[in-house]
Design a protein around this motif. Sequence first.
Motif, short mmCIF file in Angstrom:
data_model
loop_
_atom_site.label_atom_id
_atom_site.label_comp_id
_atom_site.label_asym_id
_atom_site.label_seq_id
_atom_site.Cartn_x
_atom_site.Cartn_y
_atom_site.Cartn_z
N GLU A 125 109.74 57.51 57.35
CA GLU A 125 108.40 57.17 57.13
C GLU A 125 108.67 56.27 55.33
N ASP A 126 107.97 55.45 54.43
CA ASP A 126 107.67 54.43 53.96
C ASP A 126 106.89 54.19 52.74
N PRO A 127 106.11 54.37 51.73
CA PRO A 127 106.68 55.20 50.79
C PRO A 127 106.00 57.26 51.51
N GLN A 128 106.55 58.53 51.04
CA GLN A 128 106.74 59.22 51.83
C GLN A 128 105.50 59.76 51.52
N ALA A 129 104.88 58.92 49.88
CA ALA A 129 103.36 59.46 48.85
C ALA A 129 103.02 58.14 48.98
N LEU A 130 101.23 57.63 49.24
CA LEU A 130 100.98 57.12 48.70
C LEU A 130 99.64 57.12 48.01
N SER A 131 98.95 57.04 46.83
CA SER A 131 98.01 57.08 45.96
C SER A 131 96.93 56.08 45.72
N GLN A 160 92.87 53.71 45.44
CA GLN A 160 91.82 53.51 45.08
C GLN A 160 91.12 53.27 46.71
N GLU A 161 89.90 54.08 46.48
CA GLU A 161 89.05 53.48 47.34
C GLU A 161 88.55 52.18 47.56
N GLY A 162 88.48 51.10 49.14
CA GLY A 162 88.63 49.68 48.65
C GLY A 162 89.89 49.36 49.11
N GLU A 163 90.98 49.75 48.83
CA GLU A 163 92.09 48.71 48.48
C GLU A 163 92.38 49.02 49.94
N ASN A 164 93.41 48.08 50.03
CA ASN A 164 94.34 48.64 51.58
C ASN A 164 96.01 49.34 51.08
N ALA A 165 96.02 49.92 52.60
CA ALA A 165 96.71 51.08 52.29
C ALA A 165 98.26 50.63 53.53
N THR A 166 99.09 50.39 52.49
CA THR A 166 100.66 49.93 54.14
C THR A 166 101.56 51.36 54.09
N MET A 167 101.36 51.42 55.40
CA MET A 167 102.77 52.47 55.67
C MET A 167 103.67 51.75 56.58
N ASN A 168 104.96 52.13 56.40
CA ASN A 168 106.50 51.67 57.30
C ASN A 168 107.21 52.84 57.83
N CYS A 169 107.64 52.42 59.05
CA CYS A 169 108.06 53.43 59.22
C CYS A 169 109.08 51.94 59.48
N SER A 170 110.66 52.91 60.20
CA SER A 170 111.78 52.48 60.38
C SER A 170 112.08 54.04 61.16
N LYS A 183 113.73 45.16 63.99
CA LYS A 183 114.04 44.93 62.84
C LYS A 183 114.01 47.26 63.00
N LYS A 184 113.59 46.83 64.10
CA LYS A 184 113.87 48.45 64.45
C LYS A 184 112.03 49.38 63.53
N SER A 185 111.14 49.01 63.37
CA SER A 185 110.71 49.01 62.18
C SER A 185 109.00 48.41 62.77
N SER A 186 108.38 49.65 62.47
CA SER A 186 106.58 49.12 62.56
C SER A 186 106.01 49.57 61.26
N SER A 187 104.95 48.86 60.80
CA SER A 187 103.86 48.67 59.95
C SER A 187 102.87 49.59 60.27
N LEU A 188 101.75 50.21 59.73
CA LEU A 188 100.16 50.23 59.77
C LEU A 188 99.32 49.90 58.54
N LEU A 189 98.45 49.45 59.00
CA LEU A 189 97.78 48.85 57.69
C LEU A 189 96.64 49.13 57.65
N ILE A 190 96.11 50.20 56.55
CA ILE A 190 94.46 50.63 56.79
C ILE A 190 93.83 49.46 55.77
N THR A 191 92.88 48.42 56.22
CA THR A 191 91.90 48.10 55.23
C THR A 191 90.88 48.85 55.27
N ALA A 192 90.44 48.07 53.66
CA ALA A 192 89.44 48.97 53.11
C ALA A 192 89.24 49.90 52.76
#
Lengths: 114, 110
Positions: free
Chosen positions: B6-12, B14-24, B69-78
């Motif tokens: 998974e990428d990134p290993q760590a993500l910081s 602010q509240e309200g922003e979107n977070a995107t995590m990737n998996c290969s 591409k053997k990949s997936s992403s998870l997006l958490i909005t707001a």
Amino acid sequence: GAGVSQSPSNKVTEKGKDVELRCDPISGHTALYWYRQSLGQGLEFLIYFQGNSAPDKSGLPSDRFSAERTGGSVSTLTIQRTQQEDSAVYLCASSNRDYTDTQYFGPGTRLTVL
Amino acid sequence: SQQGEEDPQALSIQEGENATMNCSYKTSINNLQWYRQNSGRGLVHLILIRSNEREKHSGRLRVTLDTSKKSSSLLITASRAADTASYFCCMDTGRRALTFGSGTRLQVQP
């Protein structure tokens, strides 16, 4: 209904001792899994029970590790002659039929080997 | 050995922003699932996407899958502070148990 439960929640033992970890799956779930998670790491598959089939033991790291599932319900993971590298959180999960179903995880047992 | 990274290993964020995590991942899969883990315990299933699906939504979660591409992403909005957790992708490779990635530690600052 109750979820997956595990006991004890924490276990501290001395190197060389044997430990038993218990898992009570969700009632009626046919499949049961054990995983290990070392500090800050992902989950490592250990063993998978599905119904009356022979368990998949391919993830057990050594012959010091063994697991049983009695009556298709409760499972016990036994670690003999514990080593410091066995320290980890041991997680149990169950699913309705088999590995294609959603797995429901227990809270884990944190094992510390001194 | 783990099949997923998974990428990134760590993500910081602010509240309200979107977070995107990737998996290969490395091998072919039947489906891919995302789990959340709070405080190193208690994994909770979030969403499952099958190999013939490209995108799936569940509430504030959006998952994509690119099997070429053997990949997936998870997006958490707001994002919310309560979203702070570790997120794991895991693959059903037909091996009779799920194969988990190494996880992304998400910190949402209030």
